[in-house]
Design an enzyme around this catalytic site. Structure first.
Site, PDB file in Angstrom:
ATOM      1  N   SER A 184      71.406  19.054  21.249  1.00  0.00           N
ATOM      2  CA  SER A 184      70.585  17.854  21.083  1.00  0.00           C
ATOM      3  C   SER A 184      71.109  16.957  19.963  1.00  0.00           C
ATOM      4  CB  SER A 184      69.136  18.236  20.784  1.00  0.00           C
ATOM      5  OG  SER A 184      68.653  19.130  21.751  1.00  0.00           O
TER       6      SER A 184
HETATM    7  N1  SAH Z   1      68.235  23.559  21.535  1.00  0.00           N
HETATM    8  C1  SAH Z   1      69.544  23.470  22.144  1.00  0.00           C
HETATM    9  C2  SAH Z   1      69.519  22.458  23.263  1.00  0.00           C
HETATM   10  C3  SAH Z   1      70.157  23.002  24.449  1.00  0.00           C
HETATM   11  S1  SAH Z   1      69.963  22.037  25.917  1.00  0.00           S
HETATM   12  C4  SAH Z   1      70.604  23.167  21.116  1.00  0.00           C
HETATM   13  O1  SAH Z   1      70.257  22.739  20.015  1.00  0.00           O
HETATM   14  O2  SAH Z   1      71.787  23.392  21.395  1.00  0.00           O
HETATM   15  C5  SAH Z   1      68.645  22.889  26.712  1.00  0.00           C
HETATM   16  C6  SAH Z   1      68.871  24.337  26.982  1.00  0.00           C
HETATM   17  O3  SAH Z   1      67.763  24.793  27.770  1.00  0.00           O
HETATM   18  C7  SAH Z   1      70.124  24.663  27.770  1.00  0.00           C
HETATM   19  O4  SAH Z   1      70.876  25.622  27.076  1.00  0.00           O
HETATM   20  C8  SAH Z   1      69.585  25.237  29.084  1.00  0.00           C
HETATM   21  O5  SAH Z   1      70.414  26.232  29.633  1.00  0.00           O
HETATM   22  C9  SAH Z   1      68.239  25.783  28.643  1.00  0.00           C
HETATM   23  N2  SAH Z   1      67.249  25.953  29.720  1.00  0.00           N
HETATM   24  C10 SAH Z   1      67.063  25.166  30.808  1.00  0.00           C
HETATM   25  N3  SAH Z   1      66.037  25.636  31.544  1.00  0.00           N
HETATM   26  C11 SAH Z   1      65.573  26.737  30.902  1.00  0.00           C
HETATM   27  C12 SAH Z   1      64.521  27.653  31.184  1.00  0.00           C
HETATM   28  N4  SAH Z   1      63.733  27.559  32.269  1.00  0.00           N
HETATM   29  N5  SAH Z   1      64.310  28.667  30.298  1.00  0.00           N
HETATM   30  C13 SAH Z   1      65.102  28.802  29.193  1.00  0.00           C
HETATM   31  N6  SAH Z   1      66.118  27.967  28.897  1.00  0.00           N
HETATM   32  C14 SAH Z   1      66.341  26.942  29.731  1.00  0.00           C
END
Ligand code: SAH
Length: 220
Positions: free
Chosen positions: A72
């Protein structure tokens, strides 16, 4: 390239531009919580991106991760952390571990962080990275986080870092009284919502427009 040219000075340079980022992108946009600002100053975002993205780690954007996911934008990480209103004693749940960057910031701000990631390889990489950075108050789970973590609920705060079509009811149900749920909602158009469990029920407010990767129902 910069790393080869500058050697150790490159790390000092990255630390310097991180401090600039806090001023220019985060304080300038109104984030004030001193603990959030301190956590953002401390956690090295460049430790969470792929090698080819290190020189861009302090830019004002999300950056690509494996599996089509993104780390993010720093301001959004700071904003969501501030909305969680953490003083250091709380138990927090994060949905979407991704790179582990938001997890690391939360780990600075709360007593315990539980985090769920749907892709096993991302979860493993994040856990190894955070262990390497000395972060020991995080518990990891791989799977669909939309149902929360009932065995370990209730939570003082829950942060969702992928966009859900609607506020996931299971997550709202895992808040402690007074607890905060911060969640991006929508598909093409998304808004960040803050829900607070008060004595008269769930209060909900829209914070701002956002652009997150979607909450997935399976890892593929
Ligand atoms: N907080 C992270 C943002 C990652 S983007 C950072 O700072 O890097 C969002 C993440 O949510 C991705 O890694 C994706 O694989 C995960 N994601 C998507 N759907 C999900 C679900 N149903 N349960 C858990 N994780 C999920």
């Amino acid at each position: 390239m910069f790393k080869e040219l500058l050697g150790k000075r490159y790390d000092a340079y990255l630390d310097f531009i991180r401090q600039q980022m806090i001023k220019d992108q985060i304080e300038a946009r109104g984030v004030k919580d001193p603990r959030v600002l301190a956590a953002m100053r401390k956690v090295c975002r460049h430790c969470f991106v792929t090698e080819d993205m290190v020189s861009r780690a302090y830019e004002d954007y999300p950056l690509p991760l494996a599996r089509g996911q993104t780390i993010s934008q720093p301001y959004i990480v700071a904003l969501m952390s501030e909305l969680a209103r953490l003083s250091g004693t709380e138990r927090v749940l994060e949905i979407g571990t991704g790179s582990g960057y938001q997890t690391a910031v939360l780990a600075e701000l709360a007593a315990e962080v539980d985090t769920i990631e749907i892709f096993p390889d991302l979860a493993q990489a994040a856990a190894a990275r955070l262990a390497g950075l000395g972060c020991s108050n995080v518990t990891y789970r791989t799977g669909d986080g939309a149902g929360g973590w009932p065995e370990r609920a209730p939570y003082d705060a829950i942060l969702v870092t992928c966009a859900a079509p609607e506020v996931p009811a299971a997550l709202a149900a895992q808040l402690k009284p007074g607890g905060r749920l911060v969640v991006p909602v929508g598909s093409a158009q998304q808004e960040l919502r803050l829900l607070t469990l008060t004595s008269s029920g769930l209060l909900q407010r829209s914070v701002c427009a956002v652009n997150f990767v979607p909450l997935l129902t399976e890892a593929r």
